[in-house]
Each structure stands twice: as C-alpha cells, then as structure tokens.
Scaffold this motif. Structure first.
Motif, mmCIF file in Angstrom:
data_model
loop_
_atom_site.group_PDB
_atom_site.id
_atom_site.type_symbol
_atom_site.label_atom_id
_atom_site.label_comp_id
_atom_site.label_asym_id
_atom_site.label_seq_id
_atom_site.Cartn_x
_atom_site.Cartn_y
_atom_site.Cartn_z
ATOM 1 N N GLN A 128 80.420 -0.184 36.247
ATOM 2 C CA GLN A 128 79.747 1.076 35.959
ATOM 3 C C GLN A 128 78.363 0.813 35.363
ATOM 4 O O GLN A 128 78.211 -0.059 34.515
ATOM 5 N N VAL A 129 77.394 1.583 35.781
ATOM 6 C CA VAL A 129 76.061 1.499 35.184
ATOM 7 C C VAL A 129 75.958 2.642 34.177
ATOM 8 O O VAL A 129 76.301 3.776 34.491
ATOM 9 N N PRO A 130 75.512 2.369 32.958
ATOM 10 C CA PRO A 130 75.400 3.439 31.949
ATOM 11 C C PRO A 130 74.477 4.537 32.454
ATOM 12 O O PRO A 130 73.452 4.257 33.077
ATOM 13 N N ILE A 131 74.844 5.770 32.141
ATOM 14 C CA ILE A 131 74.070 6.895 32.644
ATOM 15 C C ILE A 131 72.633 6.864 32.130
ATOM 16 O O ILE A 131 71.704 7.265 32.820
ATOM 17 N N LYS B 184 72.802 13.835 36.110
ATOM 18 C CA LYS B 184 73.967 13.495 35.301
ATOM 19 C C LYS B 184 75.255 14.040 35.906
ATOM 20 O O LYS B 184 76.289 13.370 35.916
ATOM 21 N N TYR C 161 76.393 11.873 38.707
ATOM 22 C CA TYR C 161 77.015 10.619 38.267
ATOM 23 C C TYR C 161 78.303 10.836 37.482
ATOM 24 O O TYR C 161 79.006 9.880 37.164
ATOM 25 N N SER C 162 78.607 12.080 37.160
ATOM 26 C CA SER C 162 79.864 12.330 36.447
ATOM 27 C C SER C 162 81.037 12.476 37.411
ATOM 28 O O SER C 162 82.184 12.472 37.002
ATOM 29 N N LYS D 267 83.449 11.074 40.288
ATOM 30 C CA LYS D 267 83.873 9.736 40.694
ATOM 31 C C LYS D 267 83.627 9.503 42.184
ATOM 32 O O LYS D 267 83.068 8.531 42.590
ATOM 33 N N GLU E 199 77.398 11.113 47.276
ATOM 34 C CA GLU E 199 78.063 10.283 46.275
ATOM 35 C C GLU E 199 77.045 9.410 45.565
ATOM 36 O O GLU E 199 76.031 9.030 46.140
ATOM 37 N N GLY F 224 75.961 1.285 40.751
ATOM 38 C CA GLY F 224 77.194 0.856 40.114
ATOM 39 C C GLY F 224 78.392 0.933 41.022
ATOM 40 O O GLY F 224 79.498 0.615 40.628
ATOM 41 N N TYR F 225 78.157 1.373 42.239
ATOM 42 C CA TYR F 225 79.257 1.426 43.192
ATOM 43 C C TYR F 225 78.935 0.514 44.361
ATOM 44 O O TYR F 225 77.817 0.535 44.875
#
Lengths: 150, 150
Positions: free
Chosen positions: A2-5, A32, A35-36, A38, A88, A92-93
DNA sequence: TTGTGTGCAAAAGCTTTGCATGTTG
DNA sequence: CAACATGCAAAGCTTTTGCACACAA
C-alpha cells in the motif's frame, strides 16, 4: 504494498503544479475517495461516497477529475461488459488483468508475465510504443456460489 | 479463408430452428450485412447500410439480432475506448487481438500464440472454463500518417 | 391461428456541456 | 483580479423498452 494516501496526494499536487492547474478541495476529495476503494468503482460510486460530507462534489466534477487522474496515471479505466466505465486506483497495486465470470459477473484479478512479452513482441512488430493494455478472460467459474444470471 | 455467405446463413438457420425461433427476412438481412463488412462495425452502421433497401430494418431489430448472432458465435463484440459497442464477423476470420493507437485511433489486428497459453494456465489456476478473451494493446503508432487527435 | 418479431417512438442510463457563480493563485 | 473550477440542469448518445401491428410456423 500500500502507498500512503499522503504520498498519493503529494504526487497529484506535483502534477497539477507542473500543469499550472488548480489544487481544489474537490479534486483532493475525489482523489482520496478513489484510493479508499479497494477494487473497481465508477463515477456514481465516488459521488455517493462523498455526498453528504462537508466537501461534497457534483457528478460532473467527479467525471472531470477522474479523467485528470487517469492522465496522471493515478487511476486506470476499464470497460467490461456493463454500461458504465469502471475505474481503479493504480499506485500501490500491481499491474494485473481480469477474469470475468459470464454467469455471476464476478471479477478476479490475475498476473501473467507472458503478457509483458506479448506487449514487447507486438510493439516491435507493429511499430507501436505500447503504453498500456487490457486483457480480459471470460468464462464460467466453477464455484458453488456462482449464481447463473438467468 | 472466407466462408461463403450461404454457409453462414445455413448455420444461422440451424441455430434458429434448434431454438424454435423464427427465420425472418430482417434477421437474414442483418446477418448478411454483418458479414459484408470487412472489419469492425456498429449497430448504426448496419442500420445505415440496410436503410433504403427493399428489406430495411429498425435500429431496435439490429440490436436484437446482433445479440442473437453473438449468442450463436457468429459475431464478436468489443468495447474499445469510444462510446458504442463494436461488432465483427467471426466465421472465416482467425481469432485475433487488437493494437489501438491512442493518437489516431487506428486499430491493427494481431495474433500471438502465447495468449492461448495464458488462457489455459489461468483457467486451470482460477478454476474457470475460459470461453473467450479480449486483449487490447494501447500505444502510439510511429506512422507518418498518424495524426494526433488533439 | 397463435405467439413471436418488428417498427416506432419514447424512455433509460451514462457521460458531457453550457453557463452563471465561486475560488485559486 | 483574472482565469480556471464547480454545480446544476439540460442536452447528447447509445441502447433498451412498451405497445400495437405484422407475419412465420
């Protein structure tokens, strides 16, 4: 992975500064929200997620911003078999493709390194600089939970 | 490896009879129109092709019939980046995939045997019976004729 | 004759656009 | 303060639907 938001937001800001666009609350809110989620989401999903919050946004702005995010490589878009465009988050994915059940419409992600080879081979052969791809496999899943659409 | 249109029609009729559906002039007209196009086409294209002929059809019937043809495996459908659904005839045409230029929107067909292997591997791994797939590569063609969309 | 198929026009669903108003830099 | 972004509602496009009529079996 995961990359921090915060980092995502910072990358976004760097992009809009470079392009001399504006850093608005709406854009950050939509980023945001994107990215929230999944997995896959669509414009309406984002709109509903944010609606009612302090910083709510219009559907038009959602569409505009998602397009911007796509330009910056922060979201990918897909057209599966349904009507609307699915989005999507990318950062981080891992790059992946999709297996779609024709009966229950379940979507499963997978990776196969051979797709990268195909990209390279065909890019050379056809004289294209390949930027992205979409591989969808359609079939019938053999899970008990699979409910035939009809 | 062109298949004579008569044979295509005969296959279609066999399907219709099996399903106890009706062999109507409209359906045959649309089938023939679909097979008269070399590459991709959409519902509107078929509608315009046939409009004015002795046996003209409505757009609604075009959509209905194309869906029927898809069920019978006589046409494939694609969703590229534009709005509408694109169709193409299958019989007599090799299975292939598409390279799409992001600038001039040109679509080039290609074949790569490795895609078949990916289908098999992933079908086994994810426990799906893979029925079909769509692989689209997007990039920038390096042809002089390529006119940037913007 | 009977139920399926067709045409037409209207509706539906997703996405874009126009314009007045707000806000960022 | 000037240009860009936003919100709202209306328009745009593709596709679907409802209903009366036509027609294949």
């Amino acid at each position: 992975m995961q990359v921090p938001i915060k980092e995502v937001v910072s990358i976004f800001k760097r992009n809009i500064e470079r392009d001399k666009l504006r850093n608005t609350p709406s854009r950050i809110t939509i980023l945001k929200a994107a990215y929230s989620h999944k997995g896959h989401f669509n414009a309406e999903t984002i709109y509903n997620t944010v609606k009612g919050d302090a910083q709510s946004v219009s559907l038009a702005t959602v569409y505009n911003t998602l397009e911007l995010l796509q330009k910056y490589g922060l979201v990918r878009t897909h057209k599966f078999s349904n009507q609307h465009t699915e989005y999507e988050a990318t950062l981080g994915y891992a790059q992946h493709d999709h297996m779609i059940c024709l009966d229950c419409e379940k979507v499963v992600e997978f990776c196969d390194p051979r797709i990268q080879m195909i990209r390279e081979t065909m890019g050379e052969l056809l004289e294209f600089e390949v930027e992205k791809h979409a591989l969808n496999l359609y079939g019938h899943c053999r899970k008990a939970s699979c409910e035939k659409a009809l």
